[in-house]
Motif scaffolding. Structure first.
Motif, PDB file in Angstrom:
ATOM      1  N   GLY A  45     -25.733 -11.684  12.051  1.00 34.90           N
ATOM      2  CA  GLY A  45     -24.892 -10.565  11.950  1.00 34.90           C
ATOM      3  C   GLY A  45     -24.014 -10.634  13.148  1.00 34.90           C
ATOM      4  O   GLY A  45     -22.923 -10.398  13.189  1.00 34.90           O
ATOM      5  N   ALA A  46     -24.489 -10.862  14.572  1.00 33.29           N
ATOM      6  CA  ALA A  46     -23.439 -11.002  15.568  1.00 33.29           C
ATOM      7  C   ALA A  46     -22.558 -11.978  15.482  1.00 33.29           C
ATOM      8  O   ALA A  46     -21.449 -11.854  15.888  1.00 33.29           O
ATOM      9  CB  ALA A  46     -24.443 -11.118  16.845  1.00 33.29           C
ATOM     10  N   TYR A  47     -23.035 -13.292  15.027  1.00 31.61           N
ATOM     11  CA  TYR A  47     -22.317 -14.340  14.891  1.00 31.61           C
ATOM     12  C   TYR A  47     -20.867 -14.088  13.853  1.00 31.61           C
ATOM     13  O   TYR A  47     -19.905 -14.423  14.187  1.00 31.61           O
ATOM     14  CB  TYR A  47     -23.046 -15.692  14.186  1.00 31.61           C
ATOM     15  N   LEU A  48     -21.240 -13.538  12.656  1.00 36.56           N
ATOM     16  CA  LEU A  48     -20.299 -13.103  11.690  1.00 36.56           C
ATOM     17  C   LEU A  48     -19.362 -12.150  12.345  1.00 36.56           C
ATOM     18  O   LEU A  48     -18.027 -12.244  12.121  1.00 36.56           O
ATOM     19  CB  LEU A  48     -20.947 -12.678  10.385  1.00 36.56           C
ATOM     20  N   GLY A  49     -19.978 -11.137  13.169  1.00 43.05           N
ATOM     21  CA  GLY A  49     -19.050  -9.952  13.502  1.00 43.05           C
ATOM     22  C   GLY A  49     -18.158 -10.601  14.732  1.00 43.05           C
ATOM     23  O   GLY A  49     -16.844 -10.239  14.739  1.00 43.05           O
ATOM     24  N   LEU A  50     -18.550 -11.536  15.616  1.00 46.24           N
ATOM     25  CA  LEU A  50     -17.684 -12.175  16.588  1.00 46.24           C
ATOM     26  C   LEU A  50     -16.426 -12.960  16.039  1.00 46.24           C
ATOM     27  O   LEU A  50     -15.322 -12.951  16.402  1.00 46.24           O
ATOM     28  CB  LEU A  50     -18.656 -13.016  17.351  1.00 46.24           C
ATOM     29  N   VAL A  55     -11.032 -13.854  14.842  1.00 47.39           N
ATOM     30  CA  VAL A  55      -9.944 -14.317  14.202  1.00 47.39           C
ATOM     31  C   VAL A  55      -9.095 -13.399  13.615  1.00 47.39           C
ATOM     32  O   VAL A  55      -7.602 -13.666  13.468  1.00 47.39           O
ATOM     33  CB  VAL A  55     -10.750 -15.050  12.610  1.00 47.39           C
ATOM     34  N   PHE A  56      -9.458 -12.214  13.018  1.00 43.40           N
ATOM     35  CA  PHE A  56      -8.855 -11.205  12.214  1.00 43.40           C
ATOM     36  C   PHE A  56      -8.261 -10.095  13.294  1.00 43.40           C
ATOM     37  O   PHE A  56      -7.291  -9.451  12.851  1.00 43.40           O
ATOM     38  CB  PHE A  56      -9.428 -10.665  11.045  1.00 43.40           C
ATOM     39  N   PHE A  57      -8.996  -9.969  14.359  1.00 40.76           N
ATOM     40  CA  PHE A  57      -8.700  -8.667  15.200  1.00 40.76           C
ATOM     41  C   PHE A  57      -8.614  -9.406  16.601  1.00 40.76           C
ATOM     42  O   PHE A  57      -9.259  -8.541  17.586  1.00 40.76           O
ATOM     43  CB  PHE A  57      -9.592  -7.610  15.122  1.00 40.76           C
ATOM     44  N   THR A  58      -8.064 -10.564  16.881  1.00 42.84           N
ATOM     45  CA  THR A  58      -7.873 -11.167  18.044  1.00 42.84           C
ATOM     46  C   THR A  58      -7.642 -10.246  19.307  1.00 42.84           C
ATOM     47  O   THR A  58      -6.658  -9.477  19.348  1.00 42.84           O
ATOM     48  CB  THR A  58      -6.863 -12.151  18.084  1.00 42.84           C
ATOM     49  N   PRO A  59      -8.720 -10.178  20.211  1.00 41.20           N
ATOM     50  CA  PRO A  59      -8.593  -9.131  21.372  1.00 41.20           C
ATOM     51  C   PRO A  59      -7.684 -10.040  22.464  1.00 41.20           C
ATOM     52  O   PRO A  59      -7.358 -10.988  22.276  1.00 41.20           O
ATOM     53  CB  PRO A  59      -9.899  -9.072  21.985  1.00 41.20           C
ATOM     54  N   ILE A  65     -12.142 -14.935  25.632  1.00 42.11           N
ATOM     55  CA  ILE A  65     -12.893 -16.093  26.160  1.00 42.11           C
ATOM     56  C   ILE A  65     -14.045 -15.685  26.287  1.00 42.11           C
ATOM     57  O   ILE A  65     -14.907 -16.677  25.804  1.00 42.11           O
ATOM     58  CB  ILE A  65     -12.299 -16.334  27.446  1.00 42.11           C
ATOM     59  N   GLY A  66     -14.442 -14.466  26.655  1.00 49.52           N
ATOM     60  CA  GLY A  66     -15.961 -13.808  26.713  1.00 49.52           C
ATOM     61  C   GLY A  66     -16.577 -14.136  25.509  1.00 49.52           C
ATOM     62  O   GLY A  66     -17.673 -14.651  25.172  1.00 49.52           O
ATOM     63  N   GLU A  67     -16.012 -13.732  24.388  1.00 48.55           N
ATOM     64  CA  GLU A  67     -16.471 -13.744  22.919  1.00 48.55           C
ATOM     65  C   GLU A  67     -16.707 -15.196  22.457  1.00 48.55           C
ATOM     66  O   GLU A  67     -17.727 -15.401  21.607  1.00 48.55           O
ATOM     67  CB  GLU A  67     -15.605 -12.776  21.968  1.00 48.55           C
ATOM     68  N   PRO A 217      -8.353 -19.906  11.312  1.00 48.53           N
ATOM     69  CA  PRO A 217      -7.955 -19.472  12.503  1.00 48.53           C
ATOM     70  C   PRO A 217      -6.750 -19.691  13.248  1.00 48.53           C
ATOM     71  O   PRO A 217      -6.194 -19.000  14.272  1.00 48.53           O
ATOM     72  CB  PRO A 217      -9.280 -19.811  13.678  1.00 48.53           C
ATOM     73  N   MET A 218      -6.388 -21.073  13.047  1.00 49.68           N
ATOM     74  CA  MET A 218      -5.060 -21.495  13.374  1.00 49.68           C
ATOM     75  C   MET A 218      -3.851 -20.681  12.921  1.00 49.68           C
ATOM     76  O   MET A 218      -3.139 -20.225  13.583  1.00 49.68           O
ATOM     77  CB  MET A 218      -4.881 -22.947  13.141  1.00 49.68           C
ATOM     78  N   TYR A 219      -4.309 -20.369  11.482  1.00 50.05           N
ATOM     79  CA  TYR A 219      -3.055 -19.445  10.886  1.00 50.05           C
ATOM     80  C   TYR A 219      -2.928 -18.243  11.413  1.00 50.05           C
ATOM     81  O   TYR A 219      -2.024 -17.490  11.506  1.00 50.05           O
ATOM     82  CB  TYR A 219      -3.321 -19.630   9.295  1.00 50.05           C
ATOM     83  N   CYS A 220      -4.092 -17.445  11.653  1.00 50.34           N
ATOM     84  CA  CYS A 220      -3.988 -15.969  12.059  1.00 50.34           C
ATOM     85  C   CYS A 220      -3.836 -16.180  13.534  1.00 50.34           C
ATOM     86  O   CYS A 220      -3.180 -14.778  14.118  1.00 50.34           O
ATOM     87  CB  CYS A 220      -5.774 -15.569  11.829  1.00 50.34           C
ATOM     88  N   CYS A 221      -4.267 -16.815  14.470  1.00 53.21           N
ATOM     89  CA  CYS A 221      -4.120 -16.770  15.859  1.00 53.21           C
ATOM     90  C   CYS A 221      -3.115 -17.656  16.576  1.00 53.21           C
ATOM     91  O   CYS A 221      -2.625 -17.381  17.678  1.00 53.21           O
ATOM     92  CB  CYS A 221      -5.669 -17.106  16.586  1.00 53.21           C
ATOM     93  N   GLY A 222      -2.791 -18.620  15.728  1.00 52.87           N
ATOM     94  CA  GLY A 222      -1.709 -19.294  16.673  1.00 52.87           C
ATOM     95  C   GLY A 222      -2.424 -20.549  16.983  1.00 52.87           C
ATOM     96  O   GLY A 222      -3.556 -20.875  17.170  1.00 52.87           O
ATOM     97  N   VAL A 223      -1.728 -21.886  17.161  1.00 53.78           N
ATOM     98  CA  VAL A 223      -2.254 -23.042  17.546  1.00 53.78           C
ATOM     99  C   VAL A 223      -3.061 -23.321  18.792  1.00 53.78           C
ATOM    100  O   VAL A 223      -4.056 -23.468  19.062  1.00 53.78           O
ATOM    101  CB  VAL A 223      -1.229 -24.209  17.476  1.00 53.78           C
TER     102      VAL A 223
END
Length: 354
Positions: A45-50, A55-59, A65-67, A217-223
């Motif tokens: 659950g923690a893995y999926l949540g992180l 990827v979708f709500f990039t802090p 970095i901590g995540e 992740p590259m598409y959602c966050c950038g290269v």
């Protein structure tokens, strides 16, 4: 080199009886229990949540970095706690549940089929036997025992091993699995024939991995953000996995059995070679035991791989006392830091010893 033979067994029956008595008297099954299943749910659950949050709500960068560090640790912890028990058939009394737990490795990018041969069939049978146990073959970068050729660069292996360990995850996913697949061997040991569904699972998950961990992740966050995050996750996971496995077998106190020739036979019986070539560490530390899936109880795991790690603290007391009564080795470091110091010292000696 052919896998060696072992001496006549005698200790195994004594240890097996003492451990079996523990389960029979308490009417406890040797497989996983509610505490293991709860831990599995928490880790997954923690893995999926992180993953979703990154990827979708990039802090912001410092939080991301901590995540990523946590995601790397969770990658290793899922391997230690879920995959490892599942691959050994000790996660559950139901084979299909064990198979499902083992498949967590495929989701994380590696092949559970190749792991089964490399770890269950080769490493457990021929622990620390140079030329057979693929786990101690890190040539040309590391020299882990006296029978391996010494190179000049090995003088510094106790300084640069940290960087190599961090690369394990990359190497495992993008090279060693494919090498085993195409050569049909794990070191010198041939792979068992792959069925059509083994091929399908191997390639299916190998193709899924770049989509889930690279393209999406590259598409959602950038290269650049993806690259930084991916490197952190992979290096943390690789370093954690490598370090834990090395502390169990490549320390100053452990042995590296050599078969007598031409009989190709190791004088000691299999149980005794396991006790001489395996070490425990930090077994009193509950947090370490919880996170590492009991792999700090490596002796118990090697002697009884079909028993879930949740029972290792209990059977560890039995095995330790039995070894004491029989006057046979039981190698243990009280703290993880002591085991790490022993590993570094071993690397230093192997790098300088002719």
């Amino acid at each position: 080199m052919l896998p060696p033979k072992y001496g006549t067994p005698s200790l195994q029956a004594i240890l097996k009886k003492n451990v079996n008595d523990y389960f029979e008297l308490r009417h406890v099954k040797p497989t996983g229990n509610f505490s293991l299943y709860l831990k599995c749910a928490l880790l997954l659950g923690a893995y999926l949540g992180l993953y979703i949050h990154l990827v979708f709500f990039t802090p912001v960068a410092f939080l991301a970095i901590g995540e990523c560090v946590l995601l790397g640790l969770l990658t290793a912890f899922i391997g230690f706690n879920v995959m490892h028990d599942g691959a050994h058939g000790s996660f559950s009394r139901h084979p299909w549940v064990n198979r499902l737990a083992a498949l967590s490795l495929d989701v994380l990018g590696a092949s559970s089929f190749m792991w089964n041969v490399k770890h269950n069939m080769v490493h457990h049978a021929y622990t620390n036997v140079d030329g057979v146990d693929d786990d101690i073959n890190a040539r040309p970068f590391l020299r882990l025992c006296d029978t391996q050729k010494r190179l000049r660069l090995h003088r510094y292996q106790h300084l640069y091993f940290w960087a190599l360990y961090a690369l394990l995850y990359f190497f495992w996913i993008f090279f060693t699995d494919y090498k085993k697949y195409f050569t049909r061997k794990v070191g010198v040991v041939p792979l068992k024939p792959l069925r059509w569904k083994d091929h399908l699972l191997f390639w299916g998950f190998k193709l899924l991995y770049p989509f889930v961990y690279i393209l999406l992740p590259m598409y959602c966050c950038g290269v650049i953000p993806w690259l930084v995050g991916y490197l952190i996750v992979a290096c943390v996971a690789g370093f954690t996995l490598s370090t834990v496995f090395q502390l169990a077998h490549t320390v100053e106190e452990t042995a590296f059995p050599v078969a007598a020739q031409p009989s190709n036979r190791i004088e000691d019986e299999w149980v005794l070679t396991q006790l001489k070539s395996t070490a425990n560490f930090a077994t009193k530390n509950r947090l370490v035991t919880w996170c590492l899936g009991g792999l700090n109880f490596q002796i118990e795991h090697h002697l009884f791989p079909k028993i879930s790690h949740v029972h290792y603290p209990a059977i560890g007391r039995i095995i330790r006392q039995t070894c004491k009564d029989l006057g046979i080795p039981y190698i243990e470091h009280r703290r993880m830091s002591l085991a790490l110091a022993s590993h570094v010292s071993h690397l230093k000696k192997m790098g300088r010893r002719p």
